[in-house]
Design a protein around this motif. Structure first.
Motif, PDB file in Angstrom:
ATOM      1  N   GLY A  15      -5.967   6.791  -8.726  1.00 30.57           N
ATOM      2  CA  GLY A  15      -4.992   7.427  -7.841  1.00 30.57           C
ATOM      3  C   GLY A  15      -3.946   8.250  -8.573  1.00 30.57           C
ATOM      4  O   GLY A  15      -3.055   8.826  -7.942  1.00 30.57           O
ATOM      5  N   HIS A  16      -4.037   8.342  -9.898  1.00 27.16           N
ATOM      6  CA  HIS A  16      -3.081   9.124 -10.687  1.00 27.16           C
ATOM      7  C   HIS A  16      -3.609   9.231 -12.106  1.00 27.16           C
ATOM      8  O   HIS A  16      -4.613   8.608 -12.469  1.00 27.16           O
ATOM      9  CB  HIS A  16      -1.697   8.457 -10.693  1.00 27.16           C
ATOM     10  N   PHE A  17      -2.911  10.021 -12.930  1.00 28.18           N
ATOM     11  CA  PHE A  17      -3.179  10.074 -14.363  1.00 28.18           C
ATOM     12  C   PHE A  17      -1.857  10.338 -15.069  1.00 28.18           C
ATOM     13  O   PHE A  17      -0.903  10.856 -14.461  1.00 28.18           O
ATOM     14  CB  PHE A  17      -4.222  11.146 -14.711  1.00 28.18           C
ATOM     15  N   PRO A  18      -1.734   9.985 -16.348  1.00 25.86           N
ATOM     16  CA  PRO A  18      -0.471  10.182 -17.061  1.00 25.86           C
ATOM     17  C   PRO A  18      -0.059  11.651 -17.083  1.00 25.86           C
ATOM     18  O   PRO A  18      -0.859  12.518 -17.438  1.00 25.86           O
ATOM     19  CB  PRO A  18      -0.773   9.676 -18.472  1.00 25.86           C
ATOM     20  N   GLY A  19       1.169  11.917 -16.687  1.00 29.89           N
ATOM     21  CA  GLY A  19       1.673  13.281 -16.654  1.00 29.89           C
ATOM     22  C   GLY A  19       1.515  13.974 -15.322  1.00 29.89           C
ATOM     23  O   GLY A  19       1.943  15.123 -15.158  1.00 29.89           O
ATOM     24  N   ILE A  20       0.934  13.299 -14.335  1.00 34.31           N
ATOM     25  CA  ILE A  20       0.699  13.913 -13.025  1.00 34.31           C
ATOM     26  C   ILE A  20       2.004  14.318 -12.350  1.00 34.31           C
ATOM     27  O   ILE A  20       2.045  15.231 -11.524  1.00 34.31           O
ATOM     28  CB  ILE A  20      -0.109  12.960 -12.112  1.00 34.31           C
ATOM     29  N   GLU A  21       3.098  13.660 -12.733  1.00 35.42           N
ATOM     30  CA  GLU A  21       4.391  13.944 -12.113  1.00 35.42           C
ATOM     31  C   GLU A  21       4.837  15.388 -12.340  1.00 35.42           C
ATOM     32  O   GLU A  21       5.640  15.922 -11.570  1.00 35.42           O
ATOM     33  CB  GLU A  21       5.454  12.981 -12.645  1.00 35.42           C
ATOM     34  N   SER A  22       4.314  16.025 -13.393  1.00 43.32           N
ATOM     35  CA  SER A  22       4.668  17.423 -13.678  1.00 43.32           C
ATOM     36  C   SER A  22       4.046  18.398 -12.690  1.00 43.32           C
ATOM     37  O   SER A  22       4.488  19.546 -12.584  1.00 43.32           O
ATOM     38  CB  SER A  22       4.216  17.817 -15.086  1.00 43.32           C
ATOM     39  N   PHE A  23       3.023  17.955 -11.984  1.00 44.39           N
ATOM     40  CA  PHE A  23       2.248  18.862 -11.146  1.00 44.39           C
ATOM     41  C   PHE A  23       2.777  18.961  -9.718  1.00 44.39           C
ATOM     42  O   PHE A  23       2.010  19.193  -8.776  1.00 44.39           O
ATOM     43  CB  PHE A  23       0.779  18.416 -11.107  1.00 44.39           C
ATOM     44  N   ALA A  24       4.084  18.835  -9.535  1.00 43.93           N
ATOM     45  CA  ALA A  24       4.663  18.910  -8.187  1.00 43.93           C
ATOM     46  C   ALA A  24       4.280  20.216  -7.490  1.00 43.93           C
ATOM     47  O   ALA A  24       3.965  20.234  -6.298  1.00 43.93           O
ATOM     48  CB  ALA A  24       6.183  18.777  -8.261  1.00 43.93           C
ATOM     49  N   ARG A  25       4.292  21.285  -8.242  1.00 41.56           N
ATOM     50  CA  ARG A  25       3.991  22.591  -7.641  1.00 41.56           C
ATOM     51  C   ARG A  25       2.542  22.697  -7.188  1.00 41.56           C
ATOM     52  O   ARG A  25       2.224  23.478  -6.279  1.00 41.56           O
ATOM     53  CB  ARG A  25       4.306  23.685  -8.662  1.00 41.56           C
ATOM     54  N   ALA A  36       0.823  -1.210   0.000  1.00 39.62           N
ATOM     55  CA  ALA A  36       0.000   0.000   0.000  1.00 39.62           C
ATOM     56  C   ALA A  36       0.858   1.262   0.000  1.00 39.62           C
ATOM     57  O   ALA A  36       0.379   2.336  -0.362  1.00 39.62           O
ATOM     58  CB  ALA A  36      -0.923   0.002   1.216  1.00 39.62           C
ATOM     59  N   VAL A  37       2.123   1.129   0.394  1.00 43.42           N
ATOM     60  CA  VAL A  37       3.064   2.246   0.334  1.00 43.42           C
ATOM     61  C   VAL A  37       3.760   2.287  -1.022  1.00 43.42           C
ATOM     62  O   VAL A  37       3.970   3.361  -1.595  1.00 43.42           O
ATOM     63  CB  VAL A  37       4.111   2.131   1.463  1.00 43.42           C
ATOM     64  N   LEU A  38       4.113   1.135  -1.558  1.00 43.60           N
ATOM     65  CA  LEU A  38       4.907   1.070  -2.787  1.00 43.60           C
ATOM     66  C   LEU A  38       4.150   1.595  -4.001  1.00 43.60           C
ATOM     67  O   LEU A  38       4.731   2.285  -4.852  1.00 43.60           O
ATOM     68  CB  LEU A  38       5.350  -0.374  -3.044  1.00 43.60           C
ATOM     69  N   ILE A  39       2.877   1.275  -4.118  1.00 47.40           N
ATOM     70  CA  ILE A  39       2.124   1.660  -5.316  1.00 47.40           C
ATOM     71  C   ILE A  39       1.974   3.174  -5.446  1.00 47.40           C
ATOM     72  O   ILE A  39       2.292   3.740  -6.500  1.00 47.40           O
ATOM     73  CB  ILE A  39       0.758   0.939  -5.342  1.00 47.40           C
ATOM     74  N   PRO A  40       1.537   3.905  -4.401  1.00 43.37           N
ATOM     75  CA  PRO A  40       1.489   5.371  -4.538  1.00 43.37           C
ATOM     76  C   PRO A  40       2.873   5.990  -4.738  1.00 43.37           C
ATOM     77  O   PRO A  40       2.990   7.075  -5.309  1.00 43.37           O
ATOM     78  CB  PRO A  40       0.868   5.836  -3.211  1.00 43.37           C
ATOM     79  N   ALA A  41       3.900   5.299  -4.255  1.00 43.68           N
ATOM     80  CA  ALA A  41       5.266   5.809  -4.404  1.00 43.68           C
ATOM     81  C   ALA A  41       5.812   5.596  -5.811  1.00 43.68           C
ATOM     82  O   ALA A  41       6.944   5.999  -6.107  1.00 43.68           O
ATOM     83  CB  ALA A  41       6.192   5.145  -3.385  1.00 43.68           C
ATOM     84  N   GLY A  42       5.037   4.944  -6.688  1.00 41.72           N
ATOM     85  CA  GLY A  42       5.424   4.823  -8.084  1.00 41.72           C
ATOM     86  C   GLY A  42       6.029   3.495  -8.487  1.00 41.72           C
ATOM     87  O   GLY A  42       6.404   3.317  -9.646  1.00 41.72           O
ATOM     88  N   TYR A  43       6.143   2.532  -7.573  1.00 41.58           N
ATOM     89  CA  TYR A  43       6.670   1.219  -7.943  1.00 41.58           C
ATOM     90  C   TYR A  43       5.663   0.488  -8.835  1.00 41.58           C
ATOM     91  O   TYR A  43       4.448   0.621  -8.660  1.00 41.58           O
ATOM     92  CB  TYR A  43       6.957   0.381  -6.695  1.00 41.58           C
TER      93      TYR A  43
END
Length: 327
Positions: free
Chosen positions: A233-243, A122-129
């Motif tokens: 829990g995510h969508f493609p490109g969400i990593e850009s939205f850090a800010r 449950a920790v690994l999946i949101p962390a991107g593994y």
């Protein structure tokens, strides 16, 4: 490269070296690692912080290897020992989580600790593994009953955790080809694959921002993204939205304020930054992303980066070769 290593040894500080692009970065990495042993600095960490290459407007997420290389570099920047980090110019556009948030996303596990396989997954999946049947590359994990195989971003080989009920019974490294155990490990530091783990509050903050946007333009796409967050829990490109997920997000040069900023060929780096920013604006303009947060809200813009680069204490430039005038 030699002079840079000697400077780092004298200062005992981390260095952030901004390069023009990938070819220059590869050349620097090759030369630095060649000279590292010559100056007796074999333990010096030399990493690359590659461009994330994530695009929320075209729905593109970064490659798993890129994500792993980035979190390893960020982890070394926060470590107690100096590191030398190569940063291609286009990597500067992407905001990073605050150092405190990134540090909080790391997890240390030891044998005998209370932790179940379910809680770990449950920790690994949101962390991107990425869950696979058999791990073979950094950023992957596999589970079979009370056994979890995990290939860490910073690992050369994967590790295997065996659980007894809700307790970690043992941790060993293993050969992914033969599946044979190698060394018993007394401690495991699990780095995230995503720079911001997609749990609460980061996702709540992003959802609130998207939901607060009004206007018909892009409304359907915003709702589609919100639905993906609720379902996946995510969508493609969400990593850009850090800010938009971390109000304390920082630019690359602010992530480790004590690191010395070094800029290679400033004129060429600035030209690459301006070119990259124009491409980001064009992608937004010609995509179907109207109604989403604008590039100025998502990325570090060109004026911001130009100001930060101009303040660099050290610049590196090759002197032009000129012919001696004839007498």
């Amino acid at each position: 490269a030699l002079h840079l290593l000697l400077l780092q040894r004298e200062l005992r500080r981390s260095l952030l070296v901004v390069t023009v692009g990938d070819p220059e970065t590869e050349r620097w990495e090759r030369d630095l690692k060649t000279w590292r042993s010559w100056v007796g600095e074999e333990t010096l960490r030399i990493d690359t912080l590659p461009s994330l290459d994530a695009d929320p407007y075209q729905g593109l997420s970064p490659h798993l290897q890129v994500s792993c290389e980035r979190v390893v570099a960020l982890n070394h920047l926060l470590g107690p020992d100096p590191a030398l980090i190569l940063v291609p110019a286009r990597s500067l556009f992407y905001y990073l989580p605050s150092p405190a948030l990134f540090a909080a996303s790391r997890l240390t596990i030891r044998p005998g600790e209370g932790l179940s396989p379910d809680r770990l997954c449950a920790v690994l999946i949101p962390a991107g593994y990425v869950r696979v049947e058999h791990v073979s590359s950094p950023g992957e994990f596999a589970r079979r009953g009370g056994i979890v195989d995990l290939f860490l971003p910073q690992g050369e080989v994967p590790c295997r955790m065996e659980f007894y009920g809700e307790e970690v019974e043992s941790i060993r490294s293993f050969n992914p080809e033969t599946q044979r155990s190698m060394d018993r490990l007394e401690m495991l530091e699990i780095l995230p694959v995503r720079e911001i783990s997609l749990g609460s509050p980061p996702l709540d903050t992003l959802q609130a921002r998207l939901a607060s946007m009004t206007g018909e333009a892009g409304a359907a796409q915003r709702e589609a993204l919100l639905e993906e967050i609720r379902q996946e829990g995510h969508f493609p490109g969400i990593e850009s939205f850090a800010r938009l997920m971390d109000p304390s997000a920082v630019t690359v040069t602010r992530f480790a304020p004590d690191a010395l900023l070094v800029v290679e060929e400033p004129a060429a780096v600035l030209a690459e930054v301006r070119k990259g920013w124009e491409e980001i604006l064009s992608t937004f303009e010609f995509s179907e992303a109207f109604g989403l947060p604008s590039p100025g809200e998502v990325f570090a813009d060109s004026p911001t980066l130009e100001k930060e680069l101009a303040a660099a204490p050290l610049v590196l430039s090759e002197l032009p070769l000129t012919e001696r005038p004839e007498e």
